[in-house]
Design a protein around this motif. Structure first.
Motif, PDB file in Angstrom:
ATOM      1  N   VAL A  64     -16.897  -3.023   7.663  1.00 49.55           N
ATOM      2  CA  VAL A  64     -16.520  -2.265   6.491  1.00 49.55           C
ATOM      3  C   VAL A  64     -15.853  -0.846   6.887  1.00 49.55           C
ATOM      4  CG1 VAL A  64     -17.680  -0.104   5.237  1.00 49.55           C
ATOM      5  CG2 VAL A  64     -18.918  -2.818   5.284  1.00 49.55           C
ATOM      6  N   GLN A  65     -16.198  -0.486   8.153  1.00 51.92           N
ATOM      7  CA  GLN A  65     -15.443   0.679   8.752  1.00 51.92           C
ATOM      8  C   GLN A  65     -14.123   0.527   8.672  1.00 51.92           C
ATOM      9  OE1 GLN A  65     -16.719   3.617   9.188  1.00 51.92           O
ATOM     10  NE2 GLN A  65     -18.562   3.139   8.368  1.00 51.92           N
ATOM     11  N   LEU A  66     -13.520  -0.713   9.118  1.00 53.97           N
ATOM     12  CA  LEU A  66     -12.216  -1.089   9.296  1.00 53.97           C
ATOM     13  C   LEU A  66     -11.621  -1.312   8.134  1.00 53.97           C
ATOM     14  CD1 LEU A  66      -9.929  -2.049  11.316  1.00 53.97           C
ATOM     15  CD2 LEU A  66     -10.502  -4.393  10.520  1.00 53.97           C
ATOM     16  N   LEU A  67     -12.232  -1.983   7.254  1.00 59.55           N
ATOM     17  CA  LEU A  67     -11.522  -2.504   5.934  1.00 59.55           C
ATOM     18  C   LEU A  67     -11.487  -1.429   4.817  1.00 59.55           C
ATOM     19  CD1 LEU A  67     -12.605  -6.045   5.887  1.00 59.55           C
ATOM     20  CD2 LEU A  67     -10.520  -5.348   6.550  1.00 59.55           C
ATOM     21  N   THR A  68     -12.487  -0.401   4.677  1.00 62.00           N
ATOM     22  CA  THR A  68     -12.482   0.697   3.747  1.00 62.00           C
ATOM     23  C   THR A  68     -11.129   1.232   3.566  1.00 62.00           C
ATOM     24  OG1 THR A  68     -14.658   0.970   3.931  1.00 62.00           O
ATOM     25  CG2 THR A  68     -13.642   2.797   3.181  1.00 62.00           C
ATOM     26  N   PRO A  69     -10.262   1.887   4.506  1.00 67.50           N
ATOM     27  CA  PRO A  69      -9.207   2.409   4.423  1.00 67.50           C
ATOM     28  C   PRO A  69      -8.114   1.482   3.688  1.00 67.50           C
ATOM     29  CG  PRO A  69      -9.558   2.308   6.564  1.00 67.50           C
ATOM     30  CD  PRO A  69     -10.766   1.846   5.876  1.00 67.50           C
ATOM     31  N   VAL A  70      -8.353   0.449   4.137  1.00 69.94           N
ATOM     32  CA  VAL A  70      -7.307  -0.786   3.519  1.00 69.94           C
ATOM     33  C   VAL A  70      -7.574  -1.120   2.328  1.00 69.94           C
ATOM     34  CG1 VAL A  70      -6.426  -2.951   4.065  1.00 69.94           C
ATOM     35  CG2 VAL A  70      -7.282  -2.073   5.851  1.00 69.94           C
TER      36      VAL A  70
END
Length: 592
Positions: A391-397
């Protein structure tokens, strides 16, 4: 303007065939007893009826009327109060809220589909309940039992609504320099003073009370973001029995006159010693607010998806009906004076780009929703930690790529209609205007890119990216079947992503500008690669679903289009990333 119809077949295909959410739910005790595939389908059917018949038909009129502001009071467009009453009555305001406080407690994989319906129907209207859902989650995660007992049942019921108050006139992204103050009072409350701007739903006439979640600083707070605390500040004070008391000194000083989302009240809020209560620990307010912001950022990405999906359906209907010119080959309709727009290659290019972004985005939002569900409900700490890292990685994407591609799609939809796309009649110009803000608020897309590359990828020295890369490689190690070429394309793209990540990280010690200079291209690179992963997953499942006939065939053909025409965009992105920062900083300031 075409009537709105929710993409129920695609949503159910993603939930139950591609991501098999029912298998996840069976392992999660908090969901197992209340959620199963049949229940999920029934909920989506009801959501579709609600958005198609109650909300979407009023969207254009509400946009044209907009809100009115007088003496600190906002009046919403005609029809909104009744729409919100029915929304609340049906339990939809508390769709993800804790059942302990009267919410539905839906998993995010399911609520993401509902959110898309709401945004496709009317983004402006969706914001009044959407921010409330985030406020509920934040309060449930960080509030005291007393605050939760007092506020959550009424927020979940839609009797009251919520906001998030971060931005101030002198600071947007740089929250460490906020000036709003919180002075402790003898009764344990705090006197909140300051001005907040761009506050969505800060004032309106849809609910009896508005609960503001406000970032402010205590008198002894350390400097920067480590000195921010979070406070609950209601519009009306609440008596011990839950009834409303006197007006709190928090008022709307003005409203913004905006390019889009005209029916959403965007307010300047003035807090003049307003009574508030601490949420969470002192000086830990930003961390608490991120509980809300991570969900809201996926929600904003879904706004881009909703606008794009509505634009696509309208553009497709127009392209089938509108006759202009002749196709490159002899038309099958020689008796007509011209061919439909759909025969023209460039129109098909735009429509397929829209379709690929919409269906790819819908898959990606479901995938991120699944990670959010696992982070919250998975049975073991290890599973929850793994999902939280994803989630941390993909939230900005999710926030940035879905809104960038969403805006590109709405522009394409407008272009297909030509002059009719520029006038109000068909609705395309509204979706362009409404979609545009999604690239800006909840952290601009440039900031999302910096968060991804700087904080998440470089900050973890690439470790946060590795599980996603490994997941994609594991998928690609399976039998490719008829998709060998696309498997090789995606495998090459994943390898290129790894290689360019390594090269960027190697430059960080010697080039302080590298992250800032290539972050947007990097986010888009990751976005296109992940969408490729989504498309192959969908295509492989579709080919096993002969009973879906035309739907499955169209899904496979759209996947091939994505790999032929859209994934190759990464070549330019990689070249731009590898060019580094020199060209951006060669010019002296006076040479711009």
């Amino acid at each position: 303007m075409t009537d709105y119809r929710a993409a129920l077949q695609d949503m159910n295909f993603l939930l139950h065939d591609v991501f098999k959410v029912g298998q996840d739910w069976e392992t999660m005790p908090q969901l197992a007893e209340m959620m199963d595939p049949d229940t999920a389908r029934a909920i989506l059917d009801e959501a579709a009826k609600l958005t198609e018949t109650l909300i979407a038909p009023n969207a254009r009129a509400a946009d044209e009327q907009g809100i009115t502001f007088k003496d600190g009071t906002v009046t919403t467009p005609d029809g909104y109060k009744e729409q919100f009453r029915q929304l609340a009555q049906g339990g939809w305001v508390g769709v993800t809220a804790n059942p302990e406080y009267g919410g539905m407690g839906l998993p995010k994989t399911l609520s993401a589909q509902y959110e898309e319906m709401m945004c496709a129907a009317d983004i402006s209207f969706s914001l009044y309940s959407g921010l409330t859902a985030g406020a509920i989650m934040t309060l449930d995660s960080h509030g005291s039992d007393a605050l939760k007992d007092m506020y959550l049942p009424r927020l979940a019921a839609g009797e009251w609504t919520g906001t998030m108050c971060l931005t101030e006139p002198h600071c947007g992204t740089d929250l460490g320099i906020i000036r709003s103050k919180a002075i402790p009072a003898a009764d344990g409350s705090f006197a909140i003073s300051g001005t907040k701007i761009f506050i969505t739903s800060g004032e309106h006439d849809l609910a009896d009370n508005i609960v503001h979640l406000v970032l402010a600083k205590l008198p002894d707070a350390p400097p920067g973001t480590k000195g921010i605390s979070l406070f609950l500040v209601p519009k009306f004070l609440v008596n011990e029995d839950g009834s409303l008391g006197e007006r709190n000194p928090v008022v709307a000083g003005s409203v913004e006159h905006k390019m889009g989302i005209h029916a959403s009240a965007t307010c300047v809020m003035n807090f003049d010693g307003a009574k508030g209560w601490l949420v969470g620990e002192p000086n830990r307010g930003l961390a608490a607010m991120f509980t809300m912001m991570n969900y809201e950022r996926l929600g904003v990405g879904i706004q881009g998806l909703g606008a794009a999906s509505r634009s696509y359906v309208t553009a497709l209907a127009y392209a089938k009906d509108r006759r202009q010119g002749r196709g490159a080959k002899a038309t099958q309709q020689r008796e007509a004076e011209a061919d439909p727009l759909l025969v023209h290659g460039d129109v098909r290019r735009m429509l397929l780009t829209m379709k690929a972004f919409v269906e790819g985005g819908r898959a990606f939002s479901t995938y991120v929703g699944q990670q959010l569900d696992r982070a919250k409900y998975a049975p073991t700490p290890e599973q929850r930690a793994k999902a939280e890292a994803s989630v941390q990685l993909l939230t900005p994407v999710a926030k940035a790529f879905m809104t960038d591609t969403g805006f590109e799609a709405t522009i394409a939809g407008q272009q297909i209609l030509g002059g009719h796309g520029y006038v109000r009649e068909w609705g395309q110009e509204q979706w362009v205007r409404d979609c545009r803000i999604a690239q800006i608020y909840e952290g601009t897309n440039g900031i999302q890119a910096l968060d991804l590359l700087g904080r998440k990828v470089a900050g973890s020295r690439g470790e946060l990216l590795k599980p996603l890369v490994q997941e994609m490689k594991s998928f690609l190690a399976e039998d490719a079947g008829a998709w060998a070429h696309q498997y090789q394309q995606l495998n090459d793209a994943v390898n290129q992503l790894e290689a360019v990540t390594t090269r960027v990280l190697e430059q960080v010690p010697s080039d302080e500008n590298i992250i800032n200079s290539v972050a947007v291209e990097y986010l888009h690179l990751l976005g296109y690669v992940v969408y490729g992963y989504m498309w192959l997953r969908m295509a492989r499942v579709a080919e096993t679903q002969p009973e879906l006939a035309e739907f499955a065939t169209a899904k496979e053909k759209t996947a091939r289009f994505y790999f032929a025409k859209l994934l190759p965009r990464i070549s330019g992105l990689i070249a731009a990333i590898e060019s580094g920062s020199d060209s951006l900083f060669d010019l002296a300031d006076h040479e711009f």
